[in-house]
Scaffold this active site. Structure first.
Site, short mmCIF file in Angstrom:
data_model
loop_
_atom_site.label_atom_id
_atom_site.label_comp_id
_atom_site.label_asym_id
_atom_site.label_seq_id
_atom_site.Cartn_x
_atom_site.Cartn_y
_atom_site.Cartn_z
N LYS A 74 -17.11 -39.72 5.04
CA LYS A 74 -16.05 -40.47 5.72
C LYS A 74 -15.33 -39.59 6.75
CE LYS A 74 -14.01 -41.65 1.87
NZ LYS A 74 -15.00 -41.03 0.93
N THR A 75 -15.03 -38.36 6.37
CA THR A 75 -14.38 -37.44 7.31
C THR A 75 -15.30 -37.13 8.48
OG1 THR A 75 -13.06 -36.46 5.52
CG2 THR A 75 -13.26 -35.20 7.56
N ASP A 119 -6.66 -39.75 5.75
CA ASP A 119 -7.47 -39.68 4.53
C ASP A 119 -6.64 -40.14 3.33
OD1 ASP A 119 -9.69 -39.23 3.02
OD2 ASP A 119 -9.49 -37.04 2.97
N THR A 168 -11.07 -43.81 -1.25
CA THR A 168 -12.05 -43.88 -2.33
C THR A 168 -11.75 -45.05 -3.27
OG1 THR A 168 -10.72 -42.33 -3.64
CG2 THR A 168 -12.48 -41.39 -2.29
N ARG A 227 -22.51 -33.90 0.11
CA ARG A 227 -21.73 -32.70 -0.20
C ARG A 227 -22.35 -31.94 -1.37
NH1 ARG A 227 -15.86 -34.14 -0.89
NH2 ARG A 227 -15.83 -33.88 1.38
#
Length: 344
Positions: A74-75, A119, A168, A227
């Protein structure tokens, strides 16, 4: 992270949360443009249309809301949006916006066309949330001067901007806020072949000579999360350099991931402990969350937030009104035979 939240970093190599090492290397591994972004084909295509349409009209694109688990990009997508638009990027988070004045300070300093990435938007304070409604629609904030009956609201125009919100837990966002986003995208877990491509790309950027079968092994154990894939790649590299001859083949990858207790399907120590307790001690369930957590020596929040999402998604466990229940796949994976009358 607040004091009453479980420490998600204790998961080690398979935690989807960003640790210090991840943040240090994310900048080097992140793709810069949409064409370089691997996976999420539908989201990438939809986002491309939104951005190209706005550029052709010479206007800022609609506000974008992205939902999905941690570590799914997302980032990275927010940074890509700014790069594609050729606009500056301002980054903040919901927990950092404790008062409406905090948000007003950020919004009033934005340049025209700037991208604001917020965020964990679901954790923003409610007064700031209400200010954000007006800012997103009318590009205006009302600054309150004074207190009590003499307080005065002064409207302050702000430059047109594009808000990119990430969460999230989309269900915690109030409907009025969700409705103000022109484009909503759900970032899902990645396919193994996409993760394999990501691992190979990251290996190239890190200067690692990774064999194709080793990339496949890392991708298979990465729980659908880039990640985690990049973190496992770094651990395999460390193992090859310290314990081996520097060769990153399948055997080296398997030995390294075995050392870090990550099995063939990406389950780690906590995952297996939860399944073992559910199967051996409670005959497959149903069993309550608190009882299950006590049996593995963890807090209920840790089991619910850290272990359960992957176990449920991978088909090892089901949540029922009566409690947690093991599935046939859990018995098979743990090498156990269900007793007569076992749940699942």
């Amino acid at each position: 992270m607040s004091d009453n939240e479980p420490d998600l970093y204790e998961r080690g190599v398979v935690s989807p949360e960003a640790g210090a090492d991840d943040r240090a290397l994310d900048g080097a591994l992140r793709p810069r443009m949409l064409e370089d972004f691997v996976g999420q084909d539908r989201v990438r295509e939809q986002l491309s249309l939104v951005l190209r349409g706005a550029q052709s009209r010479g206007r800022a694109p609609d506000h974008v809301l992205m939902s999905g688990g941690p570590g799914l990009g997302k980032t990275t997508l927010a940074m890509i949006i700014a790069n594609e638009l050729g606009a500056p990027l301002r980054i903040t988070s919901g927990p950092a916006i404790e008062r409406s004045g905090d948000l007003a300070a950020v919004l009033s300093t934005l340049q025209e066309g700037e991208v604001l990435f917020l965020d964990e938007i679901h954790r923003m304070a409610r007064p700031a949330e209400e200010m954000l409604y007006v800012a997103m629609e009318d590009f205006r904030v009302d600054v309150v001067v004074g207190k009590g009956p003499g307080a005065t609201a002064i409207p302050l125009d702000i430059a047109p901007f594009t808000l990119v919100g990430a969460t999230t837990r989309a269900g915690l966002l109030p409907a009025p806020l969700r409705d103000r986003f022109g484009f909503t995208a759900h970032v899902d877990f990645y396919r193994p072949e996409d993760l394999e491509t990501i691992v190979r790309r990251s290996a190239g950027l890190l200067g690692v000579d990774l064999a194709p079968d080793a990339a496949q092994e890392v991708a298979r154990r990465s729980r659908g999360t880039p990640r985690i894939a990049n973190r496992l790649l770094r651990r395999v590299r460390d193992y090859a350099e310290v314990r081996g001859d520097g060769t990153l083949d399948r055997a080296t990858a398997r030995a390294a991931l075995s050392l870090y207790e990550v099995d063939e399907l990406g389950l780690d120590r906590l995952d297996r402990a939860v399944l073992d307790a559910l199967l051996r001690r409670f005959r497959g369930g149903p069993v309550g969350l608190s009882t299950l957590a006590v049996s593995v020596g963890e807090e209920p929040e840790t089991v619910e937030v850290v272990a359960e999402p992957f176990l449920v998604r991978a088909g090892f466990m089901a949540r029922t009104p009566r409690g947690r229940v093991a599935t046939p796949r859990a018995w098979e994976h743990m090498g156990l035979t269900p007793p007569d009358g076992a749940a699942g």
